[in-house]
Enzyme design. Structure first.
Site, mmCIF file in Angstrom:
data_model
loop_
_atom_site.group_PDB
_atom_site.id
_atom_site.type_symbol
_atom_site.label_atom_id
_atom_site.label_comp_id
_atom_site.label_asym_id
_atom_site.label_seq_id
_atom_site.Cartn_x
_atom_site.Cartn_y
_atom_site.Cartn_z
ATOM 1 N N GLY A 181 0.511 -1.381 0.033
ATOM 2 C CA GLY A 181 0.520 0.228 -0.021
ATOM 3 C C GLY A 181 0.771 1.342 -0.346
ATOM 4 C CB VAL A 185 4.699 1.655 -3.153
ATOM 5 C CG1 VAL A 185 4.202 0.176 -3.435
ATOM 6 C CG2 VAL A 185 3.807 2.500 -2.941
ATOM 7 C CG HIS A 439 3.400 24.768 -24.061
ATOM 8 N ND1 HIS A 439 3.005 22.904 -24.320
ATOM 9 C CD2 HIS A 439 4.044 24.945 -24.694
ATOM 10 C CE1 HIS A 439 4.052 22.586 -25.083
ATOM 11 N NE2 HIS A 439 4.745 23.817 -25.914
#
Length: 462
Positions: A181, A185, A439
């Site tokens: 879980g 990790v 962007h």
């Protein structure tokens, strides 16, 4: 027991972690007289043994990886190893700064802060340090501790919990982590970056099993690429000491040798011996049961945070504490939609989500009414610059709102803020598609996924 009859607080709060101190700060802000009782350090698990120290370790791990991999960016750097005392100093300095700030905040709100181990002595009082603190209302916020399995003794030596792992004064050469879980990790990610040979043992079919299956598979692919090993559908059957470490056995006959075993199977509530049952409070497996307004079955008692069977996240504790404080102050409050809470696992790559999974959506609405769109981060300029792989996946009810956003990749935790607005404001894909994202940013990937779901994909294939 002495009774301080001179003061009856509006609210007595037992526990000074995320849920408890949030309730205290908000209640005081609203003019209520507040007593806050904490046996350890203000800030609780999140600040001292959870969110903050683990994320500091994860950032140090990220720096280690970036140093090793600097050449691919045209930067000459030499990785000489991990200075563990230096890592701990960095981590502890972060905690100390936040701790000092939080102490000052509590003091500035004129909250009566009591250090000591409190016990609920009645539905309107808490005893601590030989003193009784009376309240018109009591809020229970005693948090959680690392769990273990029957017969599995966490000794703090070679079999350790996350609490021990945060203070290890050495780096093991190898480690088995029991539990895939969030906690498991994240530590696997840190230790691998620090040079530890890591194997995760998980009883369920996937890592991060509470996430969308697609996210789990992407994380598993990334972990394989990083050399993090894992055994799935592998139930733990035992551990024994060897000459130099431990040998972990699973029910399918697998045996794994390592220096240490980290038990990371979750956290359980702190409620035993604190007077809850004696006060008549309804409980289940140690959790205090509450309704959607965080009220227990006892009129004068509420409960928040890891003590109740909701999501064990610091920001959930904050929200629950604020909800209780506002309710007690007479404000109108809205129950928390736990599906709408953002969830982030800060391993490398990060896993972030809000809303429900594809499988859950199909279960609720029917498979024929669920639409899914995916945007691969390979088509995102900033992600390409960062050299991260992953995906953003959207789950939509046909002709309706987006009900799930699932993201895997570097820095995805920073994208979940917009994702939670999309879910909680029940946005339609076409509405999000109209928004212009800067962007190059990773936030564009979330916009691109909505363009795809709205039927006008730009940088991904139809």
């Amino acid at each position: 027991m002495a009774n301080d009859a001179s003061t009856v607080f509006d609210v007595v709060i037992l526990g000074g972690g995320s849920g408890g101190y949030a309730a205290a700060l908000r209640a005081a802000q609203l003019g209520l007289q507040v007593a806050l009782i904490e046996k350890g350090e203000l800030g609780g698990t999140c600040l001292h043994r959870g969110c903050i120290p683990t994320k500091a370790l994860l950032h140090a791990a990220e720096i280690a990886d970036e140093t090793r991999e600097a050449a691919q960016f045209g930067v000459k750097a030499t990785f000489e190893g991990i200075d563990l005392p230096g890592v701990h100093k960095y981590k502890d300095d972060v905690i100390a700064g936040l701790y000092k700030g939080l102490q000052g905040l509590v003091a500035s709100r004129k909250i009566t802060y009591v250090t000591g181990e409190g016990r609920l002595s009645s539905p309107t009082s808490v005893d601590v340090n030989g003193q009784r603190y009376q309240g018109r209302h009591v809020v229970l916020a005693t948090g959680s501790v690392p769990k273990s399995l029957p017969g599995l003794v966490i000794d703090g030596n070679r079999v350790i919990s996350s609490d021990h792992a945060l203070k290890l004064d050495y780096l093991p050469k190898s480690a088995v982590i029991l539990g895939g879980g969030v906690i498991g990790v994240e530590f696997a990610s840190v230790w691998k970056s620090f040079g530890v040979d890591v194997t995760i043992v998980e009883a369920l079919p996937h890592l991060v099993p509470l996430e969308d299956e697609g996210s789990s598979k992407l994380l598993e692919r990334a972990f394989r690429k990083r050399g993090i090993k894992f055994e799935l559908k592998a139930r733990f059957s035992g551990v024994e000491y060897t000459e130099s470490g431990v040998r972990v056995s699973t029910e399918n006959g697998k045996q794994i040798d390592a220096d240490v075993l980290l038990v990371a199977i979750g956290r359980g509530p702190v409620s035993q011996g604190l007077g809850y049952e004696e006060a008549g409070i309804a409980m289940d497996r140690g959790y205090v049961l509450v309704d959607e307004y965080m009220r227990t079955n006892v009129e004068t008692v509420s409960a928040v945070g890891d003590l109740v069977p909701t999501l064990q996240l610091a920001h959930v504790g904050f929200a629950e504490g604020i909800l209780v404080a506002e309710r007690l102050a007479g404000l109108q409050v809205v129950p928390i939609d736990y599906d709408g809470v953002p969830r982030v696992t800060y391993c490398n790559p990060e896993v972030a989500s809000v809303g429900i999974s594809e499988a859950k959506a199909k279960e609720i609405y029917g498979a024929e009414k669920v639409k899914v769109a995916k945007f691969n981060l390979a088509g995102n300029g900033k992600s390409k610059i960062l050299k991260t792989a992953g995906e953003i996946k959207l789950v939509q009810v046909e002709d309706g709102a987006v009900v799930g956003v699932h993201m895997v990749g570097a820095r995805m935790g920073e994208q979940v803020g917009e994702a939670q607005l999309i879910y909680n404001w029940e946005a339609l894909p076409a509405e999000v598609a109209q928004l212009i994202h800067a962007h190059p940013t990773q936030s564009e990937a979330l916009g691109e996924a909505h363009l795809a779901l709205a039927g006008k994909p730009l940088h991904n294939h139809d």
